[in-house]
Scaffold this motif. Structure first.
Motif, mmCIF file in Angstrom:
data_model
loop_
_atom_site.group_PDB
_atom_site.id
_atom_site.type_symbol
_atom_site.label_atom_id
_atom_site.label_comp_id
_atom_site.label_asym_id
_atom_site.label_seq_id
_atom_site.Cartn_x
_atom_site.Cartn_y
_atom_site.Cartn_z
ATOM 1 N N TYR A 170 0.857 -1.190 0.000
ATOM 2 C CA TYR A 170 0.000 0.000 0.000
ATOM 3 C C TYR A 170 0.891 1.237 0.000
ATOM 4 C CZ TYR A 170 -3.059 3.637 1.818
ATOM 5 O OH TYR A 170 -3.736 4.805 2.003
ATOM 6 N N GLU A 171 0.737 2.076 -1.013
ATOM 7 C CA GLU A 171 1.575 3.270 -1.136
ATOM 8 C C GLU A 171 0.905 4.495 -0.526
ATOM 9 O OE1 GLU A 171 4.980 5.462 -2.649
ATOM 10 O OE2 GLU A 171 4.595 3.357 -2.225
ATOM 11 N N GLU A 172 -0.321 4.772 -0.956
ATOM 12 C CA GLU A 172 -1.025 5.960 -0.469
ATOM 13 C C GLU A 172 -2.461 5.935 -0.965
ATOM 14 O OE1 GLU A 172 0.004 9.716 -2.378
ATOM 15 O OE2 GLU A 172 1.053 8.624 -3.956
ATOM 16 N N GLU A 173 -3.279 6.811 -0.405
ATOM 17 C CA GLU A 173 -4.615 7.048 -0.958
ATOM 18 C C GLU A 173 -4.505 8.088 -2.058
ATOM 19 O OE1 GLU A 173 -7.652 8.084 1.805
ATOM 20 O OE2 GLU A 173 -7.088 6.518 3.248
ATOM 21 N N ILE A 174 -5.247 7.875 -3.137
ATOM 22 C CA ILE A 174 -5.298 8.866 -4.197
ATOM 23 C C ILE A 174 -6.755 9.141 -4.544
ATOM 24 C CG2 ILE A 174 -3.025 8.393 -5.163
ATOM 25 C CD1 ILE A 174 -4.333 6.674 -7.311
ATOM 26 N N GLN A 175 -7.044 10.372 -4.870
ATOM 27 C CA GLN A 175 -8.406 10.771 -5.221
ATOM 28 C C GLN A 175 -8.530 10.820 -6.740
ATOM 29 O OE1 GLN A 175 -11.222 11.473 -3.075
ATOM 30 N NE2 GLN A 175 -12.070 11.076 -5.114
ATOM 31 N N LEU A 176 -9.241 9.865 -7.310
ATOM 32 C CA LEU A 176 -9.558 9.865 -8.729
ATOM 33 C C LEU A 176 -10.927 10.506 -8.917
ATOM 34 C CD1 LEU A 176 -8.340 6.261 -9.628
ATOM 35 C CD2 LEU A 176 -7.091 8.410 -9.793
ATOM 36 N N PRO A 177 -11.275 10.916 -10.130
ATOM 37 C CA PRO A 177 -12.566 11.588 -10.319
ATOM 38 C C PRO A 177 -13.757 10.771 -9.839
ATOM 39 C CG PRO A 177 -11.184 11.919 -12.238
ATOM 40 C CD PRO A 177 -10.456 10.938 -11.351
ATOM 41 N N GLU A 178 -13.685 9.442 -9.969
ATOM 42 C CA GLU A 178 -14.848 8.611 -9.657
ATOM 43 C C GLU A 178 -14.722 7.834 -8.353
ATOM 44 O OE1 GLU A 178 -11.922 5.924 -11.576
ATOM 45 O OE2 GLU A 178 -12.543 7.995 -11.853
ATOM 46 N N LYS A 179 -13.554 7.909 -7.673
ATOM 47 C CA LYS A 179 -13.401 7.100 -6.468
ATOM 48 C C LYS A 179 -12.191 7.551 -5.667
ATOM 49 C CE LYS A 179 -10.562 3.573 -8.780
ATOM 50 N NZ LYS A 179 -10.481 2.166 -9.232
ATOM 51 N N ARG A 180 -12.211 7.204 -4.390
ATOM 52 C CA ARG A 180 -11.029 7.289 -3.537
ATOM 53 C C ARG A 180 -10.361 5.927 -3.612
ATOM 54 N NH1 ARG A 180 -7.975 11.451 -1.724
ATOM 55 N NH2 ARG A 180 -6.915 10.946 0.238
ATOM 56 N N ALA A 181 -9.108 5.891 -4.016
ATOM 57 C CA ALA A 181 -8.455 4.628 -4.333
ATOM 58 C C ALA A 181 -7.240 4.391 -3.456
ATOM 59 C CB ALA A 181 -8.039 4.601 -5.803
ATOM 60 N N ALA A 182 -6.918 3.120 -3.308
ATOM 61 C CA ALA A 182 -5.668 2.707 -2.663
ATOM 62 C C ALA A 182 -4.649 2.453 -3.760
ATOM 63 C CB ALA A 182 -5.886 1.445 -1.841
ATOM 64 N N LEU A 183 -3.560 3.203 -3.766
ATOM 65 C CA LEU A 183 -2.501 2.962 -4.736
ATOM 66 C C LEU A 183 -1.655 1.795 -4.231
ATOM 67 C CD1 LEU A 183 -0.972 3.823 -7.327
ATOM 68 C CD2 LEU A 183 0.447 5.275 -5.863
ATOM 69 N N MET A 184 -1.677 0.702 -4.981
ATOM 70 C CA MET A 184 -0.945 -0.510 -4.640
ATOM 71 C C MET A 184 0.215 -0.675 -5.617
ATOM 72 S SD MET A 184 -3.023 -1.304 -2.197
ATOM 73 C CE MET A 184 -2.285 -2.859 -1.679
ATOM 74 N N VAL A 185 1.379 -1.050 -5.107
ATOM 75 C CA VAL A 185 2.588 -1.099 -5.943
ATOM 76 C C VAL A 185 3.331 -2.408 -5.685
ATOM 77 C CG1 VAL A 185 4.803 -0.009 -6.464
ATOM 78 C CG2 VAL A 185 2.816 1.417 -5.884
ATOM 79 N N ARG A 186 3.750 -3.050 -6.755
ATOM 80 C CA ARG A 186 4.672 -4.183 -6.647
ATOM 81 C C ARG A 186 5.925 -3.842 -7.431
ATOM 82 N NH1 ARG A 186 4.309 -10.636 -7.952
ATOM 83 N NH2 ARG A 186 5.964 -11.188 -6.498
ATOM 84 N N ASP A 187 7.020 -3.669 -6.724
ATOM 85 C CA ASP A 187 8.279 -3.248 -7.332
ATOM 86 C C ASP A 187 9.051 -4.444 -7.871
ATOM 87 O OD1 ASP A 187 8.504 -0.283 -6.570
ATOM 88 O OD2 ASP A 187 8.070 -1.215 -4.644
ATOM 89 N N ARG A 188 9.667 -4.259 -9.026
ATOM 90 C CA ARG A 188 10.541 -5.314 -9.552
ATOM 91 C C ARG A 188 11.654 -5.649 -8.553
ATOM 92 N NH1 ARG A 188 11.817 -7.351 -14.433
ATOM 93 N NH2 ARG A 188 10.471 -5.873 -15.539
ATOM 94 N N ALA A 189 12.235 -4.630 -7.937
ATOM 95 C CA ALA A 189 13.382 -4.843 -7.050
ATOM 96 C C ALA A 189 13.028 -5.694 -5.836
ATOM 97 C CB ALA A 189 13.956 -3.507 -6.600
ATOM 98 N N HIS A 190 11.735 -5.700 -5.454
ATOM 99 C CA HIS A 190 11.339 -6.407 -4.238
ATOM 100 C C HIS A 190 10.442 -7.607 -4.533
ATOM 101 C CE1 HIS A 190 11.788 -2.130 -2.476
ATOM 102 N NE2 HIS A 190 12.922 -2.769 -2.380
#
Length: 226
Positions: free
Chosen positions: A202-222
């Motif tokens: 879980y990286e952060e919350e982001i506000q998109l026009p249609e929803k409040r979203a959870a920014l999820m990230v999977r890094d190549r390095a990890h």
């Protein structure tokens, strides 16, 4: 509704050689298509991934072949709560056509598990999508949208396994991509949990026009640490 159209104007990458042969189970395109283009490194030819439930392939959508199946999934209340594509076939068809007629920055796919179509996916260039306006995007960031088609496939960890396999497939087939991202609705706690279980952070919350979203990230390095 998940973002699939971009207002950005970044140019496509140069084509890199001849495309490889299509993987077993895929329908080879009769003519050049966005799914066979350079923006997602010829997704149409990606091989199946091994999963605990069997081989899993991303097969680019064919509107004539797949529309009825996808429409039936979109009209399930639990799916419509987040995709907002319930209604007549043309509602879903318009959503699919917007991608199929594009330049290949977003490719709609059926997820085929052990030979059975059972899920709908969108693999997209997040750095070329409108979502890039709402988080610090990096070149070649690749995004995932997912829905499991049948109720029997939900709530038993299958989504987690398929997300992990698909993220690995993206990183294996897109060497310039440093990370895979997703932006599920914060209200969709099963989806957020599935991404966490698949090695996304879980990286952060982001506000998109249609929803409040959870920014999820999977890094190549990890990728091998989770």
């Amino acid at each position: 509704m998940p973002p699939t159209e971009s207002g950005l104007t970044s140019p496509p990458d140069a084509t890199h050689g001849d495309p490889p042969a299509p993987h077993p189970g895929a329908v080879p395109p009769a003519a050049p298509t966005p799914a066979a283009g350079p923006l997602l490194d010829d997704l149409a030819a990606w091989p199946p991934a091994d999963t605990p439930a069997g081989p899993f392939a991303l097969v680019p959508v064919d509107l004539g072949r797949d529309l009825d199946r996808i429409v039936s999934w979109m009209n399930e209340p639990v799916v419509n709560a987040f995709w907002e594509l319930a209604g007549p076939p043309e509602t879903t068809a318009a959503h699919l056509r917007a991608q199929l007629a594009g330049d290949g920055r977003s490719v709609p796919c059926l997820g085929v598990l052990a030979g059975v179509p059972m899920s709908y996916w969108e693999i997209y260039r997040a750095d070329l999508d409108r979502v890039a306006r709402y988080y610090p995007a990096r070149p070649h960031d690749t995004g995932i949208h997912l829905l499991l088609g049948a109720g029997r496939d939900r709530g038993r960890g299958l989504g987690t396994a398929l997300l992990r396999a698909t993220a690995d497939l993206v990183l294996d087939r897109r060497p310039r991509c440093g990370r895979v991202i997703a932006e599920p609705d914060l209200r969709n706690t099963p989806s957020v949990a599935a991404f966490l279980g698949a090695g996304f952070r879980y990286e952060e919350e982001i506000q998109l026009p249609e929803k409040r979203a959870a920014l999820m990230v999977r890094d190549r390095a990890h990728r091998h640490q989770f």
